[in-house]
Design an enzyme around this catalytic site. Structure first.
Site, PDB file in Angstrom:
ATOM      1  N   GLU A  40      -6.154  -6.213  10.887  1.00  0.00           N
ATOM      2  CA  GLU A  40      -7.300  -7.119  11.084  1.00  0.00           C
ATOM      3  C   GLU A  40      -7.204  -7.814  12.445  1.00  0.00           C
ATOM      4  OE1 GLU A  40      -7.840  -7.665   6.296  1.00  0.00           O
ATOM      5  OE2 GLU A  40      -6.818  -9.220   7.413  1.00  0.00           O
ATOM      6  N   GLY A  91      -2.273  -8.074  -0.343  1.00  0.00           N
ATOM      7  CA  GLY A  91      -3.356  -8.992   0.000  1.00  0.00           C
ATOM      8  C   GLY A  91      -3.964  -9.595  -1.254  1.00  0.00           C
ATOM      9  N   ASN A 138       0.133 -11.840   1.260  1.00  0.00           N
ATOM     10  CA  ASN A 138      -0.622 -12.243   2.447  1.00  0.00           C
ATOM     11  C   ASN A 138      -1.921 -12.919   1.988  1.00  0.00           C
ATOM     12  OD1 ASN A 138      -2.008 -12.431   4.856  1.00  0.00           O
ATOM     13  ND2 ASN A 138      -2.193 -10.207   5.185  1.00  0.00           N
ATOM     14  N   TRP A 139      -1.954 -14.241   2.085  1.00  0.00           N
ATOM     15  CA  TRP A 139      -3.094 -15.001   1.567  1.00  0.00           C
ATOM     16  C   TRP A 139      -4.237 -15.108   2.578  1.00  0.00           C
ATOM     17  CZ3 TRP A 139       0.086 -19.723  -0.745  1.00  0.00           C
ATOM     18  CH2 TRP A 139       0.892 -19.251  -1.784  1.00  0.00           C
ATOM     19  N   LYS A 140      -4.028 -14.571   3.769  1.00  0.00           N
ATOM     20  CA  LYS A 140      -5.057 -14.588   4.828  1.00  0.00           C
ATOM     21  C   LYS A 140      -5.623 -16.013   4.957  1.00  0.00           C
ATOM     22  CE  LYS A 140      -5.573  -9.715   4.008  1.00  0.00           C
ATOM     23  NZ  LYS A 140      -6.353  -8.498   4.012  1.00  0.00           N
ATOM     24  N   HIS A 153      -1.081  -7.105  12.299  1.00  0.00           N
ATOM     25  CA  HIS A 153      -1.904  -6.700  11.147  1.00  0.00           C
ATOM     26  C   HIS A 153      -3.171  -6.030  11.676  1.00  0.00           C
ATOM     27  CE1 HIS A 153      -4.478  -6.917   7.623  1.00  0.00           C
ATOM     28  NE2 HIS A 153      -3.399  -7.123   6.895  1.00  0.00           N
ATOM     29  N   SER A 183      -4.182  -2.375  -0.759  1.00  0.00           N
ATOM     30  CA  SER A 183      -4.724  -2.302  -2.130  1.00  0.00           C
ATOM     31  C   SER A 183      -3.660  -2.091  -3.203  1.00  0.00           C
ATOM     32  CB  SER A 183      -5.814  -1.222  -2.214  1.00  0.00           C
ATOM     33  OG  SER A 183      -6.830  -1.512  -1.274  1.00  0.00           O
ATOM     34  N   GLU A 194       0.725   0.085   6.735  1.00  0.00           N
ATOM     35  CA  GLU A 194      -0.562  -0.260   6.136  1.00  0.00           C
ATOM     36  C   GLU A 194      -1.643   0.635   6.735  1.00  0.00           C
ATOM     37  OE1 GLU A 194      -0.729  -4.448   4.376  1.00  0.00           O
ATOM     38  OE2 GLU A 194      -1.290  -4.621   6.469  1.00  0.00           O
ATOM     39  N   GLY A 206      -8.016  -3.451   1.631  1.00  0.00           N
ATOM     40  CA  GLY A 206      -9.273  -3.945   1.063  1.00  0.00           C
ATOM     41  C   GLY A 206     -10.079  -2.840   0.409  1.00  0.00           C
TER      42      GLY A 206
END
Ligand code: PGA
Length: 243
Positions: free
Chosen positions: A97, A224, A11-13, A95, A203, A165, A171
């Site tokens: 976020e 991530g 997941n490159w965000k 997600h 992580s 998750e 993170g």
């Protein structure tokens, strides 16, 4: 041990621009030539998706969109159909976020799952408890709610990926422990009552991957930060090849 093909999603965000996304996927393709029994999917930004998808076309690597819109003619959104046309085959949905920073609730998540299904994108439904919910012993309740509401628009026969998750592990300095991951994946497996790959995210690095890849019902990872580094991502994939 599960017989499902392991799935590793990067997941490159919104970290990489188009040029860097292209360079990263090209480097990954060289590195992953022998990763035959593992399915690798990358999720570039919506802007880089087309360029990345054109590079991986006709290879075993897949592409995911990071979120999709639910409304027609809506400013700023990318629809599931557009993502599909550009070359995505998966859609990350819900997600944390998006849930936390953009207020996506279970209802919105269910609508997004429905849109993904219509466009024949395989949904990657993200679920997981916050630290406060864990402390209050509400893990099962939270996962049950997120899964049953989130999937209410999905037909039983449609392919599906669940990403566990825990919000507190994203993170963070370290992935969740094997005990935490095993418990949650067992719970999700028992709740689902259908076939789906269940991947862990939060992580993940090479070291945690080696331990977690050996657990039953851990069918892969949603990665991530470590997916932005070819060697680190390759190390995580290697954990499934070597287990
Ligand atoms: P992380 O991100 O691996 O950097 O914790 C995971 C995610 O946000 O899906």
């Amino acid at each position: 041990m599960t017989q499902k093909q392991p799935l590793i999603i990067g997941n490159w965000k919104n970290v990489l621009g188009v040029g860097d996304s292209v360079r990263l996927v090209q480097a990954l393709m060289v590195e992953l030539q022998n990763a035959n029994h593992v399915e690798v999917v990358v999720a570039p930004s919506a802007l880089a998706l087309l360029s990345v998808a054109e590079i991986v076309r006709d290879t075993r690597m897949g592409v995911a969109i990071q979120t999709i819109g639910t409304e027609a003619a809506c400013t700023g959104e990318v629809s599931a159909e557009q993502a599909r046309e550009a070359g995505a085959t998966y859609a990350i949905i819900g997600h944390s976020e998006r849930r936390v920073q953009y207020g996506e609730d279970d209802d919105m998540v269910a609508r997004k799952i429905g849109e993904a299904m219509k466009a024949q994108l395989v949904p990657i439904l993200c679920v997981g408890e916050t630290r406060a919910e864990r402390k209050a012993n509400r893990i099962r309740t939270v996962l049950k709610r997120q899964i049953s509401h989130g999937l209410r628009t999905l037909k039983a026969s449609t392919p599906l990926v669940i990403a566990y998750e825990p919000v507190w592990a994203i993170g963070a300095k370290k992935a969740a422990t094997a005990k935490v991951v095993a418990e949650a994946h067992d719970m999700i497996h028992a709740m689902l009552g259908r076939s789906a790959r269940i991947v862990y995210g939060g992580s993940v690095d090479q070291e945690s991957a080696l331990t977690l890849a050996r657990l039953p019902f851990v069918d892969g990872f949603l990665v991530g930060r470590a997916s932005l580094d070819v060697a680190a991502f390759h190390g995580i994939i290697q954990a499934y090849i070597e287990r």
